[in-house]
Design a protein around this motif. Structure first.
Motif, mmCIF file in Angstrom:
data_model
loop_
_atom_site.group_PDB
_atom_site.id
_atom_site.type_symbol
_atom_site.label_atom_id
_atom_site.label_comp_id
_atom_site.label_asym_id
_atom_site.label_seq_id
_atom_site.Cartn_x
_atom_site.Cartn_y
_atom_site.Cartn_z
ATOM 1 N N MET A 149 0.555 -1.085 0.132
ATOM 2 C CA MET A 149 -0.004 0.157 -0.271
ATOM 3 C C MET A 149 0.564 1.699 -0.214
ATOM 4 N N SER A 150 2.190 1.254 1.210
ATOM 5 C CA SER A 150 2.928 2.238 0.438
ATOM 6 C C SER A 150 3.377 2.712 -1.100
ATOM 7 N N LEU A 151 3.727 1.077 -1.744
ATOM 8 C CA LEU A 151 4.249 1.470 -3.152
ATOM 9 C C LEU A 151 2.999 1.621 -3.625
ATOM 10 N N ALA A 152 1.825 2.125 -3.779
ATOM 11 C CA ALA A 152 0.461 2.487 -4.261
ATOM 12 C C ALA A 152 -0.106 3.813 -3.800
ATOM 13 N N ARG A 153 0.914 4.113 -3.024
ATOM 14 C CA ARG A 153 0.567 5.583 -2.243
ATOM 15 C C ARG A 153 -1.015 5.761 -2.040
ATOM 16 N N LEU A 154 -1.372 4.325 -0.905
ATOM 17 C CA LEU A 154 -2.272 4.140 -0.120
ATOM 18 C C LEU A 154 -2.499 3.711 1.243
ATOM 19 N N GLN A 155 -1.533 4.312 1.982
ATOM 20 C CA GLN A 155 -1.573 3.504 2.826
ATOM 21 C C GLN A 155 -2.389 4.545 4.056
ATOM 22 N N PRO A 156 -2.925 3.654 4.969
ATOM 23 C CA PRO A 156 -3.431 4.727 6.393
ATOM 24 C C PRO A 156 -3.750 5.876 6.339
ATOM 25 N N ASP A 157 -4.691 7.153 6.872
ATOM 26 C CA ASP A 157 -3.985 8.015 6.971
ATOM 27 C C ASP A 157 -2.871 7.729 8.040
ATOM 28 N N SER A 158 -3.169 6.654 9.429
ATOM 29 C CA SER A 158 -2.659 7.121 10.333
ATOM 30 C C SER A 158 -1.028 6.595 10.551
ATOM 31 N N VAL A 159 -0.465 6.163 8.900
ATOM 32 C CA VAL A 159 1.268 6.081 9.144
ATOM 33 C C VAL A 159 1.765 7.072 8.170
ATOM 34 N N THR A 160 3.389 6.549 9.129
ATOM 35 C CA THR A 160 4.140 7.275 8.500
ATOM 36 C C THR A 160 4.689 7.084 7.651
ATOM 37 N N VAL A 161 4.977 7.322 5.874
ATOM 38 C CA VAL A 161 6.323 6.460 5.320
ATOM 39 C C VAL A 161 7.438 7.203 4.219
ATOM 40 N N GLU A 162 8.407 6.757 5.159
ATOM 41 C CA GLU A 162 9.098 7.432 4.591
ATOM 42 C C GLU A 162 10.089 5.680 3.688
ATOM 43 N N ALA A 163 11.157 6.680 2.326
ATOM 44 C CA ALA A 163 12.017 6.237 1.640
ATOM 45 C C ALA A 163 13.320 7.014 1.040
ATOM 46 N N ALA A 164 14.382 5.793 0.352
ATOM 47 C CA ALA A 164 15.211 6.658 -0.314
ATOM 48 C C ALA A 164 14.730 6.839 -1.564
ATOM 49 N N THR A 165 14.093 5.045 -1.948
ATOM 50 C CA THR A 165 13.463 5.422 -3.199
ATOM 51 C C THR A 165 12.040 4.442 -3.128
ATOM 52 N N LEU A 166 10.739 5.249 -3.891
ATOM 53 C CA LEU A 166 9.959 4.806 -4.175
ATOM 54 C C LEU A 166 8.955 5.021 -5.325
ATOM 55 N N VAL A 170 7.843 3.674 -8.650
ATOM 56 C CA VAL A 170 7.228 2.688 -10.236
ATOM 57 C C VAL A 170 7.509 2.924 -11.279
ATOM 58 N N GLY A 171 7.862 2.974 -12.384
ATOM 59 C CA GLY A 171 8.956 3.289 -13.337
ATOM 60 C C GLY A 171 9.319 5.229 -12.972
ATOM 61 N N ASP A 172 8.641 6.129 -13.916
ATOM 62 C CA ASP A 172 8.964 7.338 -13.305
ATOM 63 C C ASP A 172 8.287 8.012 -12.665
ATOM 64 N N LEU A 173 7.741 7.348 -11.978
ATOM 65 C CA LEU A 173 6.538 7.945 -10.911
ATOM 66 C C LEU A 173 7.400 8.184 -9.334
ATOM 67 N N ASP A 174 7.372 8.914 -8.614
ATOM 68 C CA ASP A 174 8.036 8.634 -7.569
ATOM 69 C C ASP A 174 6.710 8.515 -6.403
ATOM 70 N N MET A 175 6.473 7.234 -6.026
ATOM 71 C CA MET A 175 5.228 7.318 -5.047
ATOM 72 C C MET A 175 5.307 8.093 -3.977
ATOM 73 N N ARG A 176 6.749 8.680 -3.359
ATOM 74 C CA ARG A 176 6.601 9.325 -2.730
ATOM 75 C C ARG A 176 5.969 11.073 -2.124
ATOM 76 N N LYS A 177 5.682 10.960 -3.826
ATOM 77 C CA LYS A 177 5.382 11.963 -4.010
ATOM 78 C C LYS A 177 4.135 12.399 -3.999
ATOM 79 N N GLY A 178 2.633 13.053 -3.691
ATOM 80 C CA GLY A 178 1.208 12.976 -4.761
ATOM 81 C C GLY A 178 1.410 13.760 -5.974
ATOM 82 N N GLY A 179 1.005 13.807 -7.094
ATOM 83 C CA GLY A 179 0.288 14.901 -8.215
ATOM 84 C C GLY A 179 0.526 14.027 -9.140
ATOM 85 N N ARG A 180 0.742 14.052 -10.456
ATOM 86 C CA ARG A 180 0.968 13.002 -11.703
ATOM 87 C C ARG A 180 -0.142 11.934 -11.841
ATOM 88 N N ARG A 181 -1.455 12.084 -10.839
ATOM 89 C CA ARG A 181 -2.483 11.857 -10.306
ATOM 90 C C ARG A 181 -2.917 10.778 -11.689
#
Lengths: 333, 556
Positions: free
Chosen positions: B338-355, B357-368
């Motif tokens: 779910m973190s990879l899909a950027r669909l983690q629950p509201d209550s958790v914190t996600v951090e990663a050096a790289t996350l 999919v293709g050229d999509l940075d899943m740590r950031k929103g946008g590019r919906r």
């Protein structure tokens, strides 16, 4: 009862596969039962008066002749089932009896008073839904998952405080502020449209915040559902996510809980008419109880009960449209 | 101290404090203030002063004293009415479950039909029968509250009575009445206490409303409702007289409401678990371009209370590869997906050096649009993952209409094609159905069809077969395999079932307590060539499932 139900169910399966057909048959049975309970309840008012109802109605000074005449008029000398049949016959032919006090048919009294009560009751229901749903949902979305704890606490305290305002206290406070201190609005009467603003506001205040609290809680619940995650996975806009995906589910659960609040608003309407000198059913039924004008009491209780039944039915139909699962059968197991 | 505060939450403490203060007033005020409250002859309608804090009424009686003295009668009436609602209501609601079924249905139906009426209507009937008086107001509001207690008791009894421990007790031959006192009451006692608090508040306000319109307490007695109605005629000249009883009514209403809310929260510790606002990831490393479709480096997921759920996980998925992520529940595999899909629950914190999919940075929103079309999602329980209030056509074509600018008809056409591809019969008709009208297996196939409709580069399937029957499971797995072979779509397949994973995946990652403990090729897994003891334990617990006869389980 059970044979009737089994019969109805049989007809239901024959009638076809339409979910709404089944819903209509099942809900129709419940509707008839509610009306039957209501009719029985209003009928029983007179026979259940402790002691001799005729003597109680006429008071301590009544002569035996007057009491006998009253017994005759109320049909009290007949056996109870015969009295009930008479009562039913009256209802079916639209005859609710004659007011002891005014000497005119009860139906006429009701016809002239009904409008005031329904105006403030339905006005208040509209205000409650129009304010509570957007408010509760907005707060629910903004404070989901522990965000903005300050807003959550403030809303909880303010809404909790206002939700426990009874309508007649709200009315008193509103009159003091808006009619007496500010002089913006009339404090009573039914002479102008403005005269309805304060009664509707007073009636809607508590239920609005009670329902808003329910909506906020349901927003939390709905936002946690798996299907909301699925919808988020489609990367749709926040507006679309909340309005198209959350709102219908929210409405379904909210209406189920809020149905009782909305029906109880009728009770508030009865009380609040006294404060604002509105000549509606509420003022009338209260004075009828004080004057022991039983035909009027029975007629008005019947009318208010039927309106409550209608509100409940309307809510069930709306629920069925919003969430089709609710129209499939539910049993007590 | 902190322990006490945790057990007694703030609303409960505040509510109980208000109720206790009112109880003290109710006991003391009639002894000490009766004279000030009832003695005529002071200056009538005087303004607030040192002697009369809130002034005097039209007969020269102290307004504040009258409001305080009225507390006793008001509270006693509310208490009486609550008892009158609760005792018969609870007895009726619980006892119907110990009687014959027909009787139960009849009684519950009757209760339902009375719950529909506003309680004030019932109260008016009883007030009409008994005539206006203090006692009739109490009886009226009390009796009017019976159906609500009966209904709620019955609902709770129903859920308790069907639970395992009651069934067990019955099988052990425990008599029914003993079940009632021993097992039932402790379990439904809490919620009933909450209901009692809120119905006390309601009774207080409703009895006062009856007194207010003249149907309750009669002169010379007075409660808050009666005081308020006596104040109304002079409200223009003396608003203070109305404010005192109004304030008392509000204080009591708020007190009872807070007590009820606090009790509810107290009894349901799960609802008040402290939640913390989520933070977004802060690690900023530019992702190196590689040929891998998915690249995760040093993924850390932290729960709201600070518990780490995923500890610095790294993994890759190549284009067209099927990677299985297995582990028991709570191992962090779904949280990773779910973190990879950027669909983690509201209550958790996600951090990663790289996350990535293709050229999509899943740590950031946008590019919906890119996220919606490049990543297809299939969830665990199709009956819960589809919106029950919406028709299938509308919700399953949403990505097509919102992100791919398809018109409704074209989108439905595309979805119908997809339905046929996953062998859904009567595809056109399914679009206008609601989720509850389809079976779980059928729904899961509609979700697969929808996930495929955009030709995604990656499908994230989070336990897609767990909620399904075994025969349906195999069919869903076969379809995922075919999709992978036809379209070269990469799949991240999450499961707790090594057998299922073995049948489908090219490569398997075994996850345990938030970390990957072993990586296996499907051949290694088929040969049971595993080294980590946890993987061995998982294997021991897994019956095998094969999709093709070629890949039979090794009897070793």
């Amino acid at each position: 009862m059970t044979t009737v139900e089994t019969g109805l169910r049989g007809v239901g399966t024959r009638l076809g596969r339409s979910a709404w057909g089944g819903f209509a048959l099942r809900r129709g049975g419940g509707l008839l039962l509610s009306i039957a309970v209501l009719v029985l309840l209003t009928f029983l008012i007179v026979p259940l008066i402790p002691g001799d109802p005729a003597a109680a109605i006429l008071g301590a000074d009544a002569t035996p002749e007057a009491i006998a005449a009253m017994r005759e008029r109320l049909g009290l000398d007949e056996p109870l089932p015969a009295q009930f049949v008479d009562y039913l016959r009256g209802l079916v032919t639209g005859d609710l009896g004659t007011s002891f006090h005014y000497g005119i048919p009860v139906t006429e009294t009701i016809a002239t008073k009904l409008g005031y009560t329904t105006t403030i009751a339905f006005g208040a229901i509209i205000v409650v839904l129009a304010v509570a749903i957007p408010l509760g949902m907005a707060v629910g979305v903004l404070t989901r998952g522990g965000r903005r704890p300050g807003l959550a606490t403030t809303f909880g305290a303010v809404a909790g405080f206002l939700a426990s305002f009874p309508s007649y206290v709200a009315a008193t406070v509103l009159i003091i502020v808006f009619a007496i201190q500010l002089g913006w609005l009339p404090a009573g009467g039914a002479s102008s449209t403005q005269a309805y603003i304060l009664p509707i506001a007073a009636l809607a205040l508590g239920p609005t915040f009670a329902v808003a609290r329910v909506v906020r809680q349901e927003t939390y619940n709905v936002m946690q559902q798996d299907f909301m995650r699925t919808a988020r996975g489609r990367r749709i806009s926040a507006a679309r996510l909340h309005l198209r995906h959350a709102l219908p589910n929210l409405l379904a659960s909210t209406l189920t809980l809020a149905g009782i609040i909305l029906a109880s608003l009728l009770g508030g309407a009865i009380i609040i008419e006294t404060v604002f000198n509105l000549p509606g059913l509420g003022t009338e039924v209260v004075s009828a109880i004080i004057y022991r004008d039983y035909p009027v009491i029975q007629g008005i209780v019947l009318t208010i009960g039927l309106i409550a039944i209608a509100i409940n039915l309307a809510i069930d139909v709306i629920l069925g449209i919003i969430d089709p699962r609710t129209i499939t059968a539910v049993s007590h197991d | 101290m902190t322990d006490l505060r945790r057990r007694l939450n703030a609303p409960l403490v505040a509510g109980l404090a208000i109720m206790a203060a009112l109880a003290v007033v109710a006991i003391v005020a009639p002894f000490t203030l009766r004279e000030a409250a009832d003695t005529l002859g002071g200056a009538p309608r005087s303004a607030p002063s040192a002697e009369h804090w809130l002034g005097t009424d039209s007969l020269g009686r102290d307004v504040l004293a009258r409001s305080l003295v009225a507390t006793r009668l008001t509270l006693l009436m509310a208490l009486g009415a609550t008892a009158l609602s609760a005792i018969p209501g609870i007895l009726i609601g619980a006892s119907v479950w110990f009687g014959p079924r027909t009787l139960r249905n009849l009684v519950l139906r009757l209760i339902d039909s009375t719950v529909a009426f506003p309680s004030l209507v019932l109260a008016l009937v009883i007030a009409a029968i008994l005539g206006p008086a203090t006692s009739s107001a109490v009886i009226a509001i009390g009796v009017a509250g019976i159906p609500a207690f009966a209904r709620i008791t019955s609902n709770m009894t129903a859920s308790v009575i069907h639970s395992d421990y009651i069934t067990t007790a019955r099988l052990l031959g425990v008599p029914r009445w003993r079940n009632f006192t021993r097992h039932l009451m402790p379990n439904i006692g809490g919620p009933l206490l909450v209901l009692g608090a809120s119905s006390f508040a309601l009774a207080l306000l409703e009895i006062s409303s009856l007194s207010f319109v003249g149907l309750g307490v009669q002169s010379p007695d007075y409660d808050w409702g009666r005081l308020l109605s006596e104040a109304l005629p002079s409200i223009y000249s003396m608003p203070m007289i109305a404010i005192a009883p109004s304030a008392m009514l509000i204080i009591a209403g708020v007190g009872a409401m807070l007590t009820g809310d606090g009790l509810a929260r107290h009894l349901d510790p799960w609802s008040s678990a402290p939640a913390r606002a989520p933070r977004t990831g802060t690690v900023t490393t530019t992702a190196p371009r590689t040929s891998d479709l998915v690249q995760i480096d040093d993924l850390r997921v932290t729960a709201a209370n600070g518990t780490p759920l995923v500890h610095g996980l790294s993994m890759r998925i190549g284009a067209g590869e099927i990677v299985g992520l297995v582990g028991e529940s709570g191992s962090g595999k779904s949280m990773t997906a779910m973190s990879l899909a950027r669909l983690q629950p509201d209550s958790v914190t996600v951090e990663a050096a790289t996350l990535r999919v293709g050229d999509l940075d899943m740590r950031k929103g946008g590019r919906r649009t890119a996220m919606a079309t490049d990543i297809g999602l299939i969830f665990q329980d199709p009956t819960r993952s589809l919106n029950p209030a919406l028709r299938l056509g509308g919700q399953l074509t949403e990505v097509l209409t919102v992100h791919m600018s398809m018109l409704r008809r074209a989108a439905r056409r595309t979805l119908v094609d997809g339905f046929e591809r996953v062998r859904i019969r009567d595809a056109e008709h399914r679009l206008s159905q609601h989720p509850h009208e389809l079976s779980g297996g059928m729904l899961q196939r509609t979700m697969i069809a929808s996930a495929l409709a955009t030709n995604p580069r990656l499908i994230i399937a989070d336990e897609p077969t767990t909620a399904l029957d075994v025969t349906v499971q195999a069919e869903v797995l076969r379809q995922l395999k075919r999709i992978n072979q036809d379209d070269a779509t990469a799949i991240l397949f999450i499961s707790h079932d090594l057998g299922v994973v073995e049948a489908l995946c090219d490569r398997v990652l075994v996850m345990h307590q938030g970390s990957i403990v072993e990586e296996l090729t499907s051949e290694q897994l088929a040969a049971r060539d595993v080294s980590h003891p946890y993987t061995q334990r998982l294997l021991d617990a897994t019956p095998s499932l094969s999709l093709t006869d070629a890949r039979q389980e090794d009897p070793a």
